[in-house]
Design a protein around this motif. Structure first.
Motif, short mmCIF file in Angstrom:
data_model
loop_
_atom_site.label_atom_id
_atom_site.label_comp_id
_atom_site.label_asym_id
_atom_site.label_seq_id
_atom_site.Cartn_x
_atom_site.Cartn_y
_atom_site.Cartn_z
N LEU A 143 5.23 4.04 -2.35
CA LEU A 143 4.37 5.19 -2.69
C LEU A 143 3.65 4.96 -4.01
CD1 LEU A 143 6.76 8.22 -1.88
CD2 LEU A 143 4.92 7.30 -0.45
N CYS A 144 2.42 5.45 -4.11
CA CYS A 144 1.72 5.39 -5.39
C CYS A 144 2.41 6.36 -6.35
CB CYS A 144 0.23 5.71 -5.22
SG CYS A 144 -0.09 7.43 -4.79
N LYS A 145 2.11 6.23 -7.62
CA LYS A 145 2.82 7.01 -8.66
C LYS A 145 2.77 8.51 -8.37
CE LYS A 145 3.54 3.43 -11.46
NZ LYS A 145 4.88 2.95 -11.77
N ILE A 146 1.57 9.00 -8.02
CA ILE A 146 1.43 10.45 -7.84
C ILE A 146 2.20 10.91 -6.60
CG2 ILE A 146 -0.81 10.36 -6.58
CD1 ILE A 146 -0.56 12.88 -9.21
N HIS A 147 2.15 10.12 -5.53
CA HIS A 147 2.87 10.52 -4.32
C HIS A 147 4.37 10.33 -4.44
CE1 HIS A 147 -1.21 10.35 -2.20
NE2 HIS A 147 -0.88 11.60 -2.48
N HIS A 148 4.77 9.37 -5.26
CA HIS A 148 6.21 9.22 -5.55
C HIS A 148 6.72 10.49 -6.23
CE1 HIS A 148 9.61 6.66 -7.56
NE2 HIS A 148 10.07 7.59 -6.75
N GLN B 189 0.85 -1.20 0.00
CA GLN B 189 0.00 0.00 0.00
C GLN B 189 0.88 1.24 0.00
OE1 GLN B 189 -2.19 0.46 3.76
NE2 GLN B 189 -0.80 -1.03 4.64
N CYS B 190 0.27 2.36 -0.41
CA CYS B 190 1.01 3.63 -0.42
C CYS B 190 1.18 4.10 1.02
CB CYS B 190 0.26 4.67 -1.26
SG CYS B 190 0.98 6.32 -1.17
N ALA B 191 2.38 4.49 1.38
CA ALA B 191 2.65 4.93 2.76
C ALA B 191 1.97 6.26 3.07
CB ALA B 191 4.16 5.06 2.98
N PHE B 192 1.52 6.97 2.03
CA PHE B 192 0.83 8.26 2.26
C PHE B 192 -0.69 8.09 2.22
CE2 PHE B 192 4.50 11.05 0.34
CZ PHE B 192 5.33 10.64 1.36
N CYS B 193 -1.21 7.44 1.20
CA CYS B 193 -2.67 7.42 1.00
C CYS B 193 -3.29 6.03 1.14
CB CYS B 193 -3.02 8.01 -0.36
SG CYS B 193 -2.53 6.97 -1.75
N ARG B 194 -2.48 5.01 1.39
CA ARG B 194 -2.94 3.62 1.58
C ARG B 194 -3.49 2.95 0.33
NH1 ARG B 194 -3.45 2.47 7.14
NH2 ARG B 194 -3.07 4.35 8.36
ZN LIG Z 1 -0.51 7.48 -2.55
#
Ligand SMILES: [Zn+2]
Length: 313
Positions: free
Chosen positions: A239-244, A204-209
Motif C-alpha cells: 500500500l502507498c503511505k496514505i492508503h497504509h 504498486q499500491c493494491a488500492f490505487c496502483r
Molecule cells: Zn495507494
C-alpha cells in the motif's frame, strides 16, 4: 598488523554507510558487486561464495553472505546468535581459516543476507564469536556501530587511546551483542517482508496502483503487534503511505472477497480531489492482486481484519 588491510575495511564500512543512506538497509546486488574505489583500485565486497575476501586482503575475509531463496529465517542458536556454516566440510579450507582468524584477531566484518534475487540486506559490524568444528559452523554476533567507530579510530588517529579492545571484551559486551543481534534480526525480517510483499504486487499500491516504491509500504493484515501477525506475504498488502495509514485507521477496509470499502462517514464528506479520487472513488472496487495466486492475501485473515473495520464504523 597490516595497516592497509584495516584501512580497506574502514573504507568499506564508510562506503556502506553512504549507500544505506541512499537505499536503506536493502542494497542492490549490482552495486555491491561493483564495490568501491580504494586508492584507484576496485575493492569488491561481495562474491559468488558466501565468505568473501577481495584480492587486496591477505587472509581475513571482508564479508559473509546468506544466499537468497534460502530458509526464510537465518539459522540461529538458542540464544539468538547467528549460526554460519563453514564453506564445505573441510575446517581448513582457506575461507574457514580466514573466518577463524577474524575471530582470533577480533576483526569486524560485514553481513549480507539475500532477500530476493538482486536485493541484499546489509549490516555491520559483525564478529565471529565462536568456532563449532563438530557442527561445521561459526557463531556470529552483531555489534553496535560504536564498536566499528572505535575500530576505525585506532587505525586513523594515532593520538586517540586504543579503547576498541577494551570495548570489545568488557563485561557488557556479551549482553550488548545479544541485544544488537536481536534488533538487527528483527530489522532483517521487516526488510524481507517489505521487499517480498512489494515484489508480489509488482511494486504498486493494491488500492490505487501507485508505482513509486519509495512511497510504498508493506502493510500487515493482522498487525505485527499480534503474535499471529506473521511477516508472510499472505498477511501483507502493498500500500502507498496514505492508503497504509487509511487501512490501519479503519478509514478503508477490505472484504474477504478483496473488495475495498470506505468508511461511511468519509464517503459522505465533501472536500477536494485527494478525498474524492484518492479515497471515495476506491469504494466497491477490487484490490490489485499478485500475479501469483499463492501470494494472494489470506481470506481468513482479511475476514478477521474486516470485522474490526465494521466495528469501527
Ligand atoms: Zn495507494
Amino acid at each position: 598488523m597490516n595497516c592497509m588491510e584495516e584501512q580497506i575495511r574502514i573504507s568499506a564500512f564508510r562506503w556502506l554507510e553512504q549507500q544505506t543512506a541512499i537505499y536503506g538497509d536493502v542494497l542492490p546486488y549490482q552495486l555491491l558487486q561493483q564495490g568501491f574505489d580504494y586508492q584507484g583500485e576496485r575493492v569488491t565486497i561481495i562474491g559468488p561464495q558466501g565468505i568473501w575476501k577481495p584480492k587486496q586482503l591477505r587472509l581475513i575475509p571482508i564479508s559473509i553472505t546468506t544466499a537468497p531463496n534460502g530458509p526464510y529465517d537465518d539459522y540461529s542458536d538458542e540464544r539468538g546468535l547467528i549460526i554460519y556454516r563453514y564453506r564445505g566440510t573441510d575446517p581448513y579450507h582457506r575461507d574457514n581459516v580466514g573466518l577463524r582468524e577474524a575471530m582470533r584477531q577480533t576483526v569486524p566484518l560485514i553481513y549480507f543476507h539475500g532477500i530476493s534475487n538482486g536485493k541484499y540486506f546489509a549490516s555491520w559490524p559483525i564478529f565471529v564469536v565462536n568456532d563449532n568444528p563438530a557442527e561445521l559452523s561459526f557463531t556470529i554476533a552483531f555489534d553496535d556501530h560504536r564498536s566499528a567507530d572505535l575500530y576505525s579510530r585506532q587505525f586513523t588517529n594515532s593520538n586517540s587511546p586504543n579503547v576498541f579492545n577494551e570495548y570489545i571484551v568488557q563485561e557488557e559486551a556479551d549482553y550488548r551483542r545479544h541485544y544488537t543481534t536481536s534488533i538487527i534480526r528483527s530489522r532483517l525480517h521487516q526488510s524481507a517482508f517489505r521487499v517480498r510483499v512489494l515484489e508480489a504486487y509488482s511494486e504498486q499500491c493494491a488500492f490505487c496502483r501507485l508505482r513509486h516504491p519509495e512511497l510504498l509500504d508493506a502493510a500487515h493484515i493482522i498487525p505485527d503487534t499480534d503474535p499471529r501477525g506473521i511477516p508472510s506475504v499472505t498477511n501483507g498488502l502493498s500500500l502507498c503511505k496514505i492508503h497504509h495509514a487509511a487501512f490501519d485507521r479503519n478509514i478503508i477496509g477490505v472484504t474477504p472477497e478483496y473488495q475495498i470499502k470506505v468508511k461511511e462517514e468519509v464517503l459522505k464528506e465533501i472536500d477536494g480531489p485527494m478525498l474524492k479520487h484518492g479515497i471515495q472513488q476506491l469504494h466497491a472496487q477490487k484490490i490489485v492482486l499478485p500475479h501469483n495466486k499463492s501470494l494472494w492475501p489470506d481470506q481468513e485473515k482479511l475476514e478477521e481484519r474486516y470485522v474490526h473495520f465494521v466495528k469501527a464504523q
